[in-house]
Design an enzyme around this catalytic site. Structure first.
Site, PDB file in Angstrom:
ATOM      1  N   ASP A  87       0.968  -1.250   0.222  1.00 54.72           N
ATOM      2  CA  ASP A  87      -0.061   0.003  -0.046  1.00 54.72           C
ATOM      3  C   ASP A  87       0.935   1.089   0.002  1.00 54.72           C
ATOM      4  OD1 ASP A  87      -2.613   1.629   0.507  1.00 54.72           O
ATOM      5  OD2 ASP A  87      -1.237   2.141   2.417  1.00 54.72           O
ATOM      6  N   GLU A  96       1.450  -0.442  -5.303  1.00 49.40           N
ATOM      7  CA  GLU A  96       0.315   0.448  -5.649  1.00 49.40           C
ATOM      8  C   GLU A  96       1.074   1.794  -5.623  1.00 49.40           C
ATOM      9  OE1 GLU A  96      -3.630   2.743  -3.315  1.00 49.40           O
ATOM     10  OE2 GLU A  96      -1.738   2.301  -2.410  1.00 49.40           O
TER      11      GLU A  96
END
Length: 675
Positions: A334, A388
């Site tokens: 993330d 990401e």
């Protein structure tokens, strides 16, 4: 890794010649990586030998009792308290060792018991305060105070894994089902690990997805954070059950042939004092950057100091821990964009290469990600890592040996943004199909991406899913199968087309968020003060898709057919699609991939269109339709004939191919059945 092979020039500049002017920056990045790796490994052959913090810190059984260790370099005194000593703050002091490592030996097998609550009592100067051990592997929430507390867990206790053969298998192209365990049930409440394993995994298996990506697994005290404000990095979130239940989930998935990725949050940390790592030893810079550098300006969270050896030890050990103790098959990282730029990429469009190679680039963070990817694939060569990153950093998904960062895939984050903007701002008749082709096929050379048309972000309150954006209020009145209107028919038709188009063209893998496959009608609204702490909109209503009278069944069945087609034909193993013909006026896009022919007709009014479908990439022979969005079982009109055999002919000026009929707002897939 053979560090001797990490020498300039690196292949990345050959793969992307536009990087040639930045070769010195790439060499600097690689030199720093080699030096940092040398410091960590210090002569050992494997980085994995360094990432063993969880085997040393925290609670461990010995032959005569227990030992506990914690790294607290800024602390002046440390004591252990809990149920085992009636929360006596004086009776169990720790001894300080080298490099700020504190230790206490507790003689006797029963000096600590499984499930007992414990905390640290720490003095910095004149101040005493409570903390949770950084390597806590299990925490519980006090129902009266809503604060977390560490619970003793025997780290030597083995789970009865049955997935050895599956773990040894090389992965197929990832078809990812992104899921949140807590909101995965129909009930108005929090789902459990075991409920997910028993109720949701069979659905994922039936749909054909070969990978699940689990969100919100690392411990977080605020349920509504979606798991992105982590306090306890080694603890499985208490919200959904015990650690053993998570292991049961992973083991069950492996038994079904489904890989499990952890949505890991190493980009920032929850700022809570006492529950997380903030001021763990009384100083602000033990784990995090000092002063304003240590705060994320948009998220209000703490930022790790990736240049500090002890922090790298903590984070790398964390990755190895989830792989070895819970058998996760890899990670979705993330917030990578936030990590690799000092300004966190806020407000940056990344329109030129200068924006990737300047003083704004955080080399410590990039080196950490290189180390993380090396470690993960060292522990498990079949592991999968996904970044990401919305910035498009060159080399993110190239091997480290080539000068890259080492990820296997990056999320194609521009694709869902493109679909939203297109549906929101452009009339159907004004769609630019050349632009639609460009957006789905333009990516960095030799770097793999995961395509997706919507994720959990589009399902949250404040945004809209694709089906909700198209159908809007009619979602509540128009989902009976016998109901028809221009709005609902368009929504059903485009929902299928957009998903097939994105899956077949938009990447080397595909991702879907739980429930979006059948057009879940509600947004996600976590319980909060503003909604009366309700779980009404924080769940997945499987009863809707199970109702044969509703159109959700059509969308679900189409998603199943689409995913299984991709899996059985290994469609995404073919690195690139080949454009056959694009007609801007008639809104037609045709291409080939994986030996199949794809026809998309995005026109909204032509009831009949016949055109020549080029077949030179797949060869001369007979063809038939094997999947179409127009099939009656998917809510279509059934105008496309699946029994008709198309025979290729060679025509001067047109080449090899055949005439094909395509209704408006439909897509079809054809295979060659003979030469």
């Amino acid at each position: 890794m053979d560090v001797g092979k990490l020498n300039a020039p690196y292949q990345i500049t050959e793969i992307d010649p536009w990087l040639a002017p930045y070769e010195a920056d790439i060499v600097l990045r690689m030199d720093r990586f080699k030096e940092k790796r040398r410091q960590l490994v210090d002569g050992a052959a494997f980085l994995s030998d360094f990432a063993n913090g969880y085997l040393f810190f925290g609670f461990h059984r010995t032959k005569t009792g227990w030992v506990f260790r914690e790294w607290l370099p800024g602390a002046d005194e440390v004591r252990l308290m809990g149920d085992f000593n009636q929360w006596n703050r004086e009776s169990h002091p720790l001894d300080r060792g080298e490099n700020g490592v504190w230790e206490i030996v507790l003689p006797g097998e029963d000096s600590l018991l499984e499930g007992q609550n414990v905390k640290l009592w720490i003095r910095k100067g004149e101040n005493w305060f409570e903390r949770l051990p950084a390597y806590s592997t299990k925490v519980a929430m006090d129902p009266e105070t809503s604060l977390l507390c560490t619970q003793v867990q025997d780290p030597e206790k083995e789970y009865a894994w049955t997935d050895e053969a599956f773990m040894a298998e090389a992965p197929d192209a990832p078809l990812i089902y992104e899921a949140h365990v807590g909101m995965s049930q129909d009930k108005e409440g929090i789902g459990t690990y075991r409920e997910f394993a028993e109720n949701v995994l069979p659905r994922v298996k039936d749909l054909g997805y070969n990978t699940i990506q689990l969100m919100a697994i690392q411990e977080h005290p605020y349920y509504g954070s979606f798991g992105y404000q982590v306090t306890n990095f080694f603890a499985a979130a208490h919200w959904y059950g015990d650690p053993e239940d998570l292991k049961y989930l992973v083991n069950t998935a492996h038994g079904m042939g489904i890989r499990v990725l952890l949505d890991v949050v190493h980009s920032h940390a929850c700022p809570n004092v006492g529950e997380g790592l903030q001021f763990q030893d009384g100083t602000e810079d033990q784990y995090f950057l000092p002063g304003g550098q240590g705060w994320h300006p948009a998220w209000g969270t703490k930022l790790f100091n990736y240049g500090r050896t002890e922090v790298l030890h903590f984070l790398l050990s964390n990755l190895k821990y989830w792989q070895t103790q819970y058998h996760f098959d890899g990670f979705r990282f993330d917030g990578v964009t936030s990590m690799i730029y000092h300004d966190h990429g806020l407000g940056s469009a990344f329109t030129n290469y200068d924006m990737y190679f300047n003083l704004n680039t955080d080399l410590d963070a990039l080196n950490y990600l290189q180390l993380a990817n090396e470690l993960i694939h060292e522990v498990n060569p079949n592991a999968t890592t996904v970044a990401e990153d919305m910035s498009g950093m060159p080399g993110m998904c190239l091997p480290i040996e080539q000068g890259g960062i080492g990820f296997d895939y990056r999320l194609a984050m521009g694709e869902p943004d493109y679909w939203i903007k297109l549906l929101k701002d452009t009339r159907d008749e004004d769609w630019n199909v050349n632009g639609l082709w460009y957006e789905m096929t333009t990516r960095r050379p030799m770097e793999k991406v995961i395509g997706y048309c919507e994720s959990h972000d589009q399902a949250l309150v404040g945004d809209k899913t694709i089906i909700f954006r198209m159908a809007d209020a009619e979602m509540y009145t128009g989902m009976m199968k016998e109901y028809h209107s221009l709005t609902m028919d368009r929504a059903i038709e485009l929902h299928k087309m957009i998903r097939l188009y994105t899956m077949s063209l938009g990447g080397n893998g595909y991702l879907n968020f739980m429930g979006n496959e059948f057009g879940h009608p509600e947004w996600i609204d976590f319980p909060r003060e503003g909604n009366g702490w309700s779980y009404k909109y924080c769940r997945r209503q499987w009863s809707l898709v199970d109702n044969p009278q509703l159109k959700f069944e059509w969308l679900n069945d189409f998603d199943k057919a689409m995913i299984n087609l991709a899996k059985e034909r290994k469609l995404l193993d073919d690195p690139n699609a080949v454009s056959l013909w694009i007609d801007p006026e008639r809104k037609i896009i045709t291409f080939s991939r994986g030996g199949l022919l794809f026809v998309f007709n995005f026109h909204n009014s032509y009831s009949e269109q016949q055109f020549f479908l080029h077949a030179h990439t797949t060869g001369e022979g007979s063809y038939r339709v094997i999947l179409s969005t127009d099939e009656k079982r998917f809510g279509g009109a059934g105008l496309i004939d699946h029994d008709y055999i198309y025979q290729t002919t060679y025509t001067e000026g047109r080449g090899l191919g055949f005439d094909v009929y395509s209704p408006c707002r439909s897509a079809m897939v054809l295979e060659r059945i003979s030469e």
